[in-house]
Design a protein around this motif. Structure first.
Motif, PDB file in Angstrom:
ATOM      1  N   ASN A 166       0.840  -1.194   0.000  1.00  0.00           N
ATOM      2  CA  ASN A 166       0.000   0.000   0.000  1.00  0.00           C
ATOM      3  C   ASN A 166       0.879   1.249   0.000  1.00  0.00           C
ATOM      4  OD1 ASN A 166      -1.747   2.115   0.549  1.00  0.00           O
ATOM      5  ND2 ASN A 166      -2.925   0.985   2.069  1.00  0.00           N
ATOM      6  N   PRO A 167       0.948   1.975  -1.115  1.00  0.00           N
ATOM      7  CA  PRO A 167       1.807   3.162  -1.189  1.00  0.00           C
ATOM      8  C   PRO A 167       1.422   4.270  -0.215  1.00  0.00           C
ATOM      9  CG  PRO A 167       1.232   2.411  -3.398  1.00  0.00           C
ATOM     10  CD  PRO A 167       0.368   1.646  -2.436  1.00  0.00           C
ATOM     11  N   LEU A 168       0.182   4.262   0.298  1.00  0.00           N
ATOM     12  CA  LEU A 168      -0.180   5.270   1.291  1.00  0.00           C
ATOM     13  C   LEU A 168       0.737   5.192   2.505  1.00  0.00           C
ATOM     14  CD1 LEU A 168      -2.222   7.451   2.360  1.00  0.00           C
ATOM     15  CD2 LEU A 168      -3.408   5.546   3.479  1.00  0.00           C
ATOM     16  N   LEU A 169       1.030   3.972   2.951  1.00  0.00           N
ATOM     17  CA  LEU A 169       1.851   3.777   4.150  1.00  0.00           C
ATOM     18  C   LEU A 169       3.308   3.465   3.839  1.00  0.00           C
ATOM     19  CD1 LEU A 169      -0.593   1.680   6.372  1.00  0.00           C
ATOM     20  CD2 LEU A 169      -0.277   4.153   6.281  1.00  0.00           C
ATOM     21  N   TRP A 170       3.596   3.038   2.622  1.00  0.00           N
ATOM     22  CA  TRP A 170       4.952   2.658   2.254  1.00  0.00           C
ATOM     23  C   TRP A 170       5.604   3.620   1.265  1.00  0.00           C
ATOM     24  CZ3 TRP A 170       7.535  -1.077   4.772  1.00  0.00           C
ATOM     25  CH2 TRP A 170       6.801  -2.041   5.473  1.00  0.00           C
ATOM     26  N   GLY A 171       4.847   4.540   0.713  1.00  0.00           N
ATOM     27  CA  GLY A 171       5.397   5.435  -0.284  1.00  0.00           C
ATOM     28  C   GLY A 171       5.651   4.720  -1.594  1.00  0.00           C
ATOM     29  N   ASN A 172       6.323   5.388  -2.491  1.00  0.00           N
ATOM     30  CA  ASN A 172       6.689   4.814  -3.783  1.00  0.00           C
ATOM     31  C   ASN A 172       8.166   4.442  -3.764  1.00  0.00           C
ATOM     32  OD1 ASN A 172       4.117   5.178  -5.171  1.00  0.00           O
ATOM     33  ND2 ASN A 172       4.546   7.368  -5.025  1.00  0.00           N
ATOM     34  N   ALA A 173       8.425   3.157  -3.801  1.00  0.00           N
ATOM     35  CA  ALA A 173       9.806   2.687  -3.755  1.00  0.00           C
ATOM     36  C   ALA A 173      10.549   3.096  -5.013  1.00  0.00           C
ATOM     37  CB  ALA A 173       9.834   1.174  -3.609  1.00  0.00           C
ATOM     38  N   PRO A 174      11.840   3.369  -4.907  1.00  0.00           N
ATOM     39  CA  PRO A 174      12.612   3.760  -6.092  1.00  0.00           C
ATOM     40  C   PRO A 174      12.766   2.599  -7.069  1.00  0.00           C
ATOM     41  CG  PRO A 174      14.062   3.432  -4.207  1.00  0.00           C
ATOM     42  CD  PRO A 174      12.654   3.351  -3.677  1.00  0.00           C
ATOM     43  N   ASP A 175      12.996   2.929  -8.328  1.00  0.00           N
ATOM     44  CA  ASP A 175      13.274   1.896  -9.323  1.00  0.00           C
ATOM     45  C   ASP A 175      14.628   1.262  -9.016  1.00  0.00           C
ATOM     46  OD1 ASP A 175      10.935   2.411 -10.716  1.00  0.00           O
ATOM     47  OD2 ASP A 175      11.884   3.960 -11.962  1.00  0.00           O
ATOM     48  N   GLY A 176      14.735  -0.033  -9.320  1.00  0.00           N
ATOM     49  CA  GLY A 176      15.998  -0.713  -9.093  1.00  0.00           C
ATOM     50  C   GLY A 176      16.252  -0.889  -7.612  1.00  0.00           C
ATOM     51  N   ILE A 177      15.687  -1.925  -7.030  1.00  0.00           N
ATOM     52  CA  ILE A 177      15.705  -2.101  -5.576  1.00  0.00           C
ATOM     53  C   ILE A 177      16.654  -3.232  -5.211  1.00  0.00           C
ATOM     54  CG2 ILE A 177      13.831  -3.793  -5.340  1.00  0.00           C
ATOM     55  CD1 ILE A 177      12.636  -1.876  -3.202  1.00  0.00           C
ATOM     56  N   ARG A 178      17.315  -3.098  -4.074  1.00  0.00           N
ATOM     57  CA  ARG A 178      18.271  -4.101  -3.613  1.00  0.00           C
ATOM     58  C   ARG A 178      18.358  -4.042  -2.091  1.00  0.00           C
ATOM     59  NH1 ARG A 178      23.721  -2.195  -6.214  1.00  0.00           N
ATOM     60  NH2 ARG A 178      22.333  -1.272  -7.774  1.00  0.00           N
ATOM     61  N   ALA A 179      19.008  -5.019  -1.486  1.00  0.00           N
ATOM     62  CA  ALA A 179      19.232  -4.977  -0.047  1.00  0.00           C
ATOM     63  C   ALA A 179      19.998  -3.704   0.307  1.00  0.00           C
ATOM     64  CB  ALA A 179      20.007  -6.208   0.406  1.00  0.00           C
ATOM     65  N   GLY A 180      19.503  -2.954   1.270  1.00  0.00           N
ATOM     66  CA  GLY A 180      20.122  -1.699   1.671  1.00  0.00           C
ATOM     67  C   GLY A 180      19.468  -0.468   1.072  1.00  0.00           C
ATOM     68  N   THR A 181      18.625  -0.624   0.052  1.00  0.00           N
ATOM     69  CA  THR A 181      17.910   0.519  -0.519  1.00  0.00           C
ATOM     70  C   THR A 181      17.020   1.160   0.544  1.00  0.00           C
ATOM     71  OG1 THR A 181      17.868  -0.454  -2.737  1.00  0.00           O
ATOM     72  CG2 THR A 181      16.234   1.246  -2.272  1.00  0.00           C
ATOM     73  N   THR A 182      17.003   2.486   0.590  1.00  0.00           N
ATOM     74  CA  THR A 182      16.163   3.209   1.541  1.00  0.00           C
ATOM     75  C   THR A 182      15.364   4.291   0.824  1.00  0.00           C
ATOM     76  OG1 THR A 182      17.891   4.827   2.057  1.00  0.00           O
ATOM     77  CG2 THR A 182      17.800   2.852   3.434  1.00  0.00           C
ATOM     78  N   TRP A 183      14.244   4.670   1.413  1.00  0.00           N
ATOM     79  CA  TRP A 183      13.483   5.824   0.932  1.00  0.00           C
ATOM     80  C   TRP A 183      12.677   6.412   2.085  1.00  0.00           C
ATOM     81  CZ3 TRP A 183      12.305   0.820  -0.529  1.00  0.00           C
ATOM     82  CH2 TRP A 183      11.026   0.346  -0.255  1.00  0.00           C
ATOM     83  N   THR A 184      12.293   7.668   1.918  1.00  0.00           N
ATOM     84  CA  THR A 184      11.525   8.379   2.934  1.00  0.00           C
ATOM     85  C   THR A 184      10.098   8.580   2.446  1.00  0.00           C
ATOM     86  OG1 THR A 184      13.486   9.529   3.742  1.00  0.00           O
ATOM     87  CG2 THR A 184      11.353  10.501   4.304  1.00  0.00           C
ATOM     88  N   VAL A 185       9.143   8.376   3.340  1.00  0.00           N
ATOM     89  CA  VAL A 185       7.720   8.452   3.008  1.00  0.00           C
ATOM     90  C   VAL A 185       7.072   9.568   3.825  1.00  0.00           C
ATOM     91  CG1 VAL A 185       5.545   7.190   2.914  1.00  0.00           C
ATOM     92  CG2 VAL A 185       7.733   5.952   2.703  1.00  0.00           C
ATOM     93  N   THR A 186       6.277  10.391   3.169  1.00  0.00           N
ATOM     94  CA  THR A 186       5.408  11.325   3.872  1.00  0.00           C
ATOM     95  C   THR A 186       4.004  10.743   3.868  1.00  0.00           C
ATOM     96  OG1 THR A 186       6.723  13.252   3.244  1.00  0.00           O
ATOM     97  CG2 THR A 186       4.448  13.652   3.916  1.00  0.00           C
ATOM     98  N   ILE A 187       3.503  10.374   5.040  1.00  0.00           N
ATOM     99  CA  ILE A 187       2.155   9.832   5.164  1.00  0.00           C
ATOM    100  C   ILE A 187       1.219  11.018   5.393  1.00  0.00           C
ATOM    101  CG2 ILE A 187       0.637   8.294   6.465  1.00  0.00           C
ATOM    102  CD1 ILE A 187       3.093   6.630   7.169  1.00  0.00           C
ATOM    103  N   PRO A 188       0.335  11.334   4.446  1.00  0.00           N
ATOM    104  CA  PRO A 188      -0.369  12.613   4.464  1.00  0.00           C
ATOM    105  C   PRO A 188      -1.595  12.660   5.363  1.00  0.00           C
ATOM    106  CG  PRO A 188      -0.970  11.400   2.496  1.00  0.00           C
ATOM    107  CD  PRO A 188       0.078  10.578   3.203  1.00  0.00           C
ATOM    108  N   LYS A 189      -2.046  11.518   5.849  1.00  0.00           N
ATOM    109  CA  LYS A 189      -3.285  11.487   6.617  1.00  0.00           C
ATOM    110  C   LYS A 189      -3.202  10.438   7.725  1.00  0.00           C
ATOM    111  CE  LYS A 189      -6.931   9.552   4.770  1.00  0.00           C
ATOM    112  NZ  LYS A 189      -7.142   8.426   5.705  1.00  0.00           N
TER     113      LYS A 189
END
Length: 275
Positions: free
Chosen positions: A133-156
Motif C-alpha cells: 500500500n503506497p499510502l503507508l509505504w510510499g513509492n519505492a525507487p526503481d531498481g531495488i536491492r538490499a540496503g535501498t532506503t526511501w523516505t515516506v510522507t504519510i499525508p493522513k
C-alpha cells in the motif's frame, strides 16, 4: 475501550503462491525490478487466506491498565483481474463476533490505495493487509536491492497512527521468488483514524481508576513513533508486524485527567492451511 474494526481486505498469498517464502538468505547485491517485488501478481481463481490480530494497551498512573485485543481470519477468492482493479469475494471472521457470510465483488484498485464496494470507494488506511500500500509505504525507487532506503510522507491519519514521516529500508531480497523484506520506522503527531472514528461515533474509552471508579474518557494523543518488519511476495503481504507507541492524556467530561503510555500493534500472517 473497544478496538475499532475498520473495514479491511487482508489478502495474503497461498503457500503455493510463494513456495520458498521462508528461504530468504539469498539477498541480491544487484538492483532488481521494483515491480517484481511490490506489484501484485494475482490470477482469477486463486484462493487466498490470512490470520490477524490487534492489541491496544494504555498504562499510566491513577487507573488500571486498559487492554483490548481482537483477532480473526479471512478467506478470499480472486474473481477478476482488470487493468483497473483486482476483484474478489471475502469471507471473514472476527473471533467472538457474529459472522456475516461472503461479501462479493470487493475491488482493490491498481493504485494499491483505494478499495471499492457497491460503487463506494475509500482510501485503505488499514495498518496492514491486502497488498503493498503506497499510502503507508510510499513509492519505492526503481531498481531495488538490499540496503535501498526511501523516505515516506504519510499525508493522513491511518488505523493506529497519525500523519507523519517514515523511513523504509530493504533488509533482504530473494530474486528467485520475488520476495522482499522491509523495515519501517516512523513518527508523527495527531490522531489516528481509530481516534477519529471514536470521535465521530461518540464512542469514548472506558477506564477503571485505582479507587475502583469506572469512567469514560477521551484521548488526547501526543508524539507517536512506530516500527515494523514486513515480508512481501510479488506485491502481496505475507507477514507483517508493527508496533505503535505514544504518550496520551485521558480526559473525562468531569475534568479528571490521567497521563499514560499507549502501545498498539497488529500482526498478520500467511494461513498455512490455504489450499
Amino acid at each position: 475501550m473497544e478496538i475499532v474494526m475498520n473495514p479491511r481486505s487482508r489478502v495474503v498469498a497461498t503457500v503455493a503462491f510463494c513456495t520458498s517464502i521462508f528461504c530468504l538468505g539469498s539477498s541480491s547485491a544487484y538492483a532488481e525490478s521494483t515491480a517484481a517485488y511490490l506489484s501484485p501478481s494475482l490470477k482469477v481463481g486463486e484462493h487466498l487466506s490470512d490470520v490477524f490480530s490487534k492489541a491496544v494497551s494504555i498504562k499510566g498512573t491513577g487507573f488500571n491498565e486498559k487492554v483490548d485485543r481482537i483477532s480473526g481470519s479471512a478467506d478470499y477468492r480472486v474473481t477478476g483481474v482488470t487493468p483497473e482493479a483486482f476483484i474478489f469475494d471475502e469471507e471473514g471472521r472476527y473471533d467472538g463476533r457474529p459472522t456475516h457470510g461472503v461479501t462479493h465483488d470487493i475491488k482493490i484498485l491498481q493504485d494499491g490505495i483505494t478499495n471499492c464496494h457497491k460503487g463506494k470507494c475509500v482510501v485503505d488506511d488499514d495498518t496492514s493487509g491486502v497488498t503493498f500500500n503506497p499510502l503507508l509505504w510510499g513509492n519505492a525507487p526503481d531498481g531495488i536491492r538490499a540496503g535501498t532506503t526511501w523516505t515516506v510522507t504519510i499525508p493522513k491519519p491511518w488505523e493506529i497512527g497519525p500523519a507523519g514521516t517514515e523511513q523504509v529500508r530493504v533488509v533482504r531480497v530473494d530474486p528467485l521468488n520475488d520476495v522482499i523484506t522491509l523495515i519501517r520506522h516512523g513518527s508523527g503527531s495527531g490522531p489516528s483514524s481509530d481516534d477519529l472514528y471514536r470521535q465521530q461515533s461518540g464512542t469514548p474509552i472506558q477506564i477503571t481508576t485505582t479507587t475502583g471508579k469506572t469512567i469514560d474518557v477521551s484521548v488526547i494523543p501526543g508524539q507517536t513513533t512506530w516500527r515494523g518488519y514486513t515480508t512481501i511476495c510479488k506485491g502481496v503481504i505475507v507477514s507483517d508486524e508493527i508496533m505503535v507507541q505514544r504518550h496520551v492524556m485521558l480526559v473525562s467530561k468531569g475534568g479528571d485527567k490521567f497521563e499514560g503510555e499507549q502501545r498498539s500493534y497488529t500482526l498478520l500472517n500467511l494461513s498455512q492451511d490455504t489450499i
